[in-house]
Design a protein around this motif. Structure first.
Motif, PDB file in Angstrom:
ATOM      1  N   PRO A   1      12.223   4.060   5.094  1.00 39.93           N
ATOM      2  CA  PRO A   1      12.851   2.794   4.678  1.00 39.93           C
ATOM      3  C   PRO A   1      14.365   2.844   4.685  1.00 39.93           C
ATOM      4  N   PHE A   2      14.954   4.030   4.900  1.00 40.28           N
ATOM      5  CA  PHE A   2      16.410   4.172   4.915  1.00 40.28           C
ATOM      6  C   PHE A   2      16.917   4.373   6.336  1.00 40.28           C
TER       7      PHE A   2
ATOM      8  N   TYR B   1       9.547   2.126  -5.306  1.00 44.09           N
ATOM      9  CA  TYR B   1       9.053   2.733  -4.064  1.00 44.09           C
ATOM     10  C   TYR B   1      10.115   3.632  -3.430  1.00 44.09           C
ATOM     11  N   LEU B   2      11.359   3.167  -3.389  1.00 43.61           N
ATOM     12  CA  LEU B   2      12.429   3.944  -2.769  1.00 43.61           C
ATOM     13  C   LEU B   2      12.681   5.250  -3.509  1.00 43.61           C
ATOM     14  N   VAL B   3      12.602   5.211  -4.837  1.00 47.53           N
ATOM     15  CA  VAL B   3      12.777   6.445  -5.615  1.00 47.53           C
ATOM     16  C   VAL B   3      11.663   7.435  -5.293  1.00 47.53           C
ATOM     17  N   ASN B   4      10.436   6.940  -5.132  1.00 49.95           N
ATOM     18  CA  ASN B   4       9.330   7.819  -4.749  1.00 49.95           C
ATOM     19  C   ASN B   4       9.566   8.451  -3.384  1.00 49.95           C
ATOM     20  N   VAL B   5      10.143   7.665  -2.456  1.00 53.95           N
ATOM     21  CA  VAL B   5      10.460   8.186  -1.126  1.00 53.95           C
ATOM     22  C   VAL B   5      11.513   9.297  -1.232  1.00 53.95           C
TER      23      VAL B   5
ATOM     24  N   PRO C   1       0.827  -1.221   0.000  1.00 55.56           N
ATOM     25  CA  PRO C   1       0.000   0.000   0.000  1.00 55.56           C
ATOM     26  C   PRO C   1       0.855   1.262   0.000  1.00 55.56           C
ATOM     27  N   ARG C   2       0.335   2.305  -0.611  1.00 62.03           N
ATOM     28  CA  ARG C   2       1.025   3.591  -0.606  1.00 62.03           C
ATOM     29  C   ARG C   2       0.364   4.479   0.443  1.00 62.03           C
ATOM     30  N   VAL C   3       1.107   4.843   1.445  1.00 64.29           N
ATOM     31  CA  VAL C   3       0.605   5.684   2.529  1.00 64.29           C
ATOM     32  C   VAL C   3       1.469   6.927   2.590  1.00 64.29           C
ATOM     33  N   TYR C   4       0.863   8.107   2.737  1.00 65.58           N
ATOM     34  CA  TYR C   4       1.648   9.339   2.774  1.00 65.58           C
ATOM     35  C   TYR C   4       1.079  10.279   3.826  1.00 65.58           C
TER      36      TYR C   4
END
Length: 464
Positions: free
Chosen positions: A110-111, A170-174, A86-89
């Protein structure tokens, strides 16, 4: 007011209770790889997603919940699991007229970056759990994708590789969500500390990261995946056979998903490269204003690293120019490629009067004004490479002119300026290729050049 506080406390307690309940059965099956365990994980993802999107009774995921969801994405072996992430923001608003950056320090990420020497135990725990990534883990992820960015290996991919691609997206979006608002405020305030502390800057500045190796792997992915997508799009029979008869190590569901996942990974990689280039420009501005310190370190600008790779391995040039479609940076790379090989006279003499002191695309075209200079450029760069650079540079220049002066928003004066620019560039484009033909009568004109020449001739005919 008291009633409202009771309701909010009730929501908070409810959220905490749900978090404890849904984490309980997930922890019980964390080490298992059975269908029941996968069903538990899917139920967990659905519970988090449902609880987070209902505005009346929803609650934000706790750090433990977010960490568990990310762990499923990293370590999941089920196609259904890794596709259900899921995408949560979080959305932060301000009533102030000026731009304000709100950094939520307690938010889960995530980092895990910037660890000190006393954090070795914490770092080891993170690596063991697979919950977060450090800079070396990020590079390893990219290396895993680069290792399968070839047609033969791509057709034998499994859910692990597919999961790696989804994780990378996903990481690039973050990274993008973190740096874009910072850069917007930086442009207004010139507060370099905002970008210094960005995830991307900290990631790239880590001593654990082989920066140039990372760039090479990124180019391998973006060029390799593009060539695979081109093969599928140009040969529908090949794609149908690939889906209908997947390899022994690849099931049908994965075979159907991979072409689109590969394309989206290619797009995400281009996005990452552009983010790094924009960061380099911002840092250069900060350097010029004396806002940086020795603690910021020194990193070779990405454009220079890409140029070194493209000139060292010319086989990457064509696929890179085809897949990298952001006109501003594409044209910048092309121009720097040209000026890297077009010699500039140290002292202006009569013999050097042909040299054009104009580092624009139009200036590059003028360097092909006579046979002598054209022969020198062909010798330094190569006839095939020159065709690619000019054709793609011309298209990028046209796109930039249309973006700078969109047809629906230009006045008569701006229309005249754009029209004159198009005419001059198109004339010089045709002149440059005529010079190439005269210099090398055996030249084989590529399809990209033919398309660019047709566009130039069409524009000139409309303006005449």
């Amino acid at each position: 007011m008291e009633k409202e506080n009771d309701i909010n406390r009730g929501r908070s307690n409810k959220g905490g209770g749900i978090a404890e309940n849904i984490l309980a059965f997930l922890d019980a099956s964390v080490t298992k790889d059975t269908q029941d365990a996968n069903d538990d994980r899917i139920a967990f993802l659905e519970a988090v997603f449902a609880a987070s999107i209902v505005p009346e009774s929803g609650f934000p995921p706790t750090n433990k919940m977010s960490e568990a969801v990310f762990q499923i994405l990293r370590l999941g072996k089920s196609l259904e699991l890794i596709m259900r992430y899921p995408r949560v923001y979080l959305s932060n608003s301000s009533s102030s007229a000026s731009l304000d950056l709100v950094v939520v320090k307690e938010a889960w990420l995530p980092f895990v970056l910037g660890l000190g020497t006393n954090d070795s135990e914490r770092e080891a725990a993170h690596k063991k759990s697979g919950a977060t990534l450090d800079s070396s883990g990020f590079h390893l992820l990219i290396q895993d994708i680069a290792a399968v960015a070839g047609e033969e290996k791509f057709q034998a991919l499994d859910t692990k590789s597919l999961g790696s691609m989804l994780l990378f997206q996903y990481l690039v979006n973050v990274l993008e969500a973190d740096i874009l608002p910072r850069n917007s405020v930086y442009e207004e305030t010139m507060n370099w500390a905002l970008l210094r502390e960005s995830l991307l800057n900290v990631l790239l500045g880590s001593r654990k990261l082989n920066y140039k190796g990372l760039v090479r792997d990124c180019l391998t992915i973006v060029c390799g995946l593009f060539q695979i997508q081109s093969a599928f799009s140009n040969d529908k029979i090949c794609l149908e056979n690939y889906v209908a008869k997947p390899s022994d190590s690849c099931d049908t569901a994965v075979a159907i998903a991979l072409p689109e996942i590969g394309q989206n990974t290619c797009i995400a990689m281009q996005k990452l490269l552009i983010l790094i280039m924009e960061l380099d420009i911002s840092k250069k501005k900060a350097d010029m204003k004396g806002l940086t310190t020795r603690a910021d370190g020194v990193r070779t600008p990405l454009v220079e690293v890409i140029l070194d790779e493209l000139t060292y391995n010319k086989g990457l040039l064509s696929p890179f120019l085809q897949v990298f479609n952001e006109p501003k940076w594409k044209l910048d790379i092309i121009l720097q490629y040209f000026w890297k090989y077009i010699a500039k006279p140290s002292i202006r003499t009569r013999r050097s009067t042909d040299f054009v002191d104009d580092e624009t695309f139009n200036g590059a075209l003028k360097c092909f004004s006579n046979g002598t200079s054209t022969k020198g450029i062909i010798k330094r760069i190569g006839i095939k490479e020159i065709q690619l650079l000019l054709a793609h540079g011309y298209k990028a220049q046209l796109l930039l002119l249309s973006e700078q002066c969109p047809a629906e928003a230009i006045s008569d004066s701006k229309e005249d300026v754009r029209s004159n620019s198009l005419v001059e560039i198109s004339k010089n484009m045709i002149s440059a290729f005529n010079s190439l033909r005269r210099t090398d009568e055996c030249i084989e004109i590529s399809s990209y050049v033919k398309e660019a020449m047709f566009t130039a001739a069409t524009l000139l005919s409309k303006k005449s």
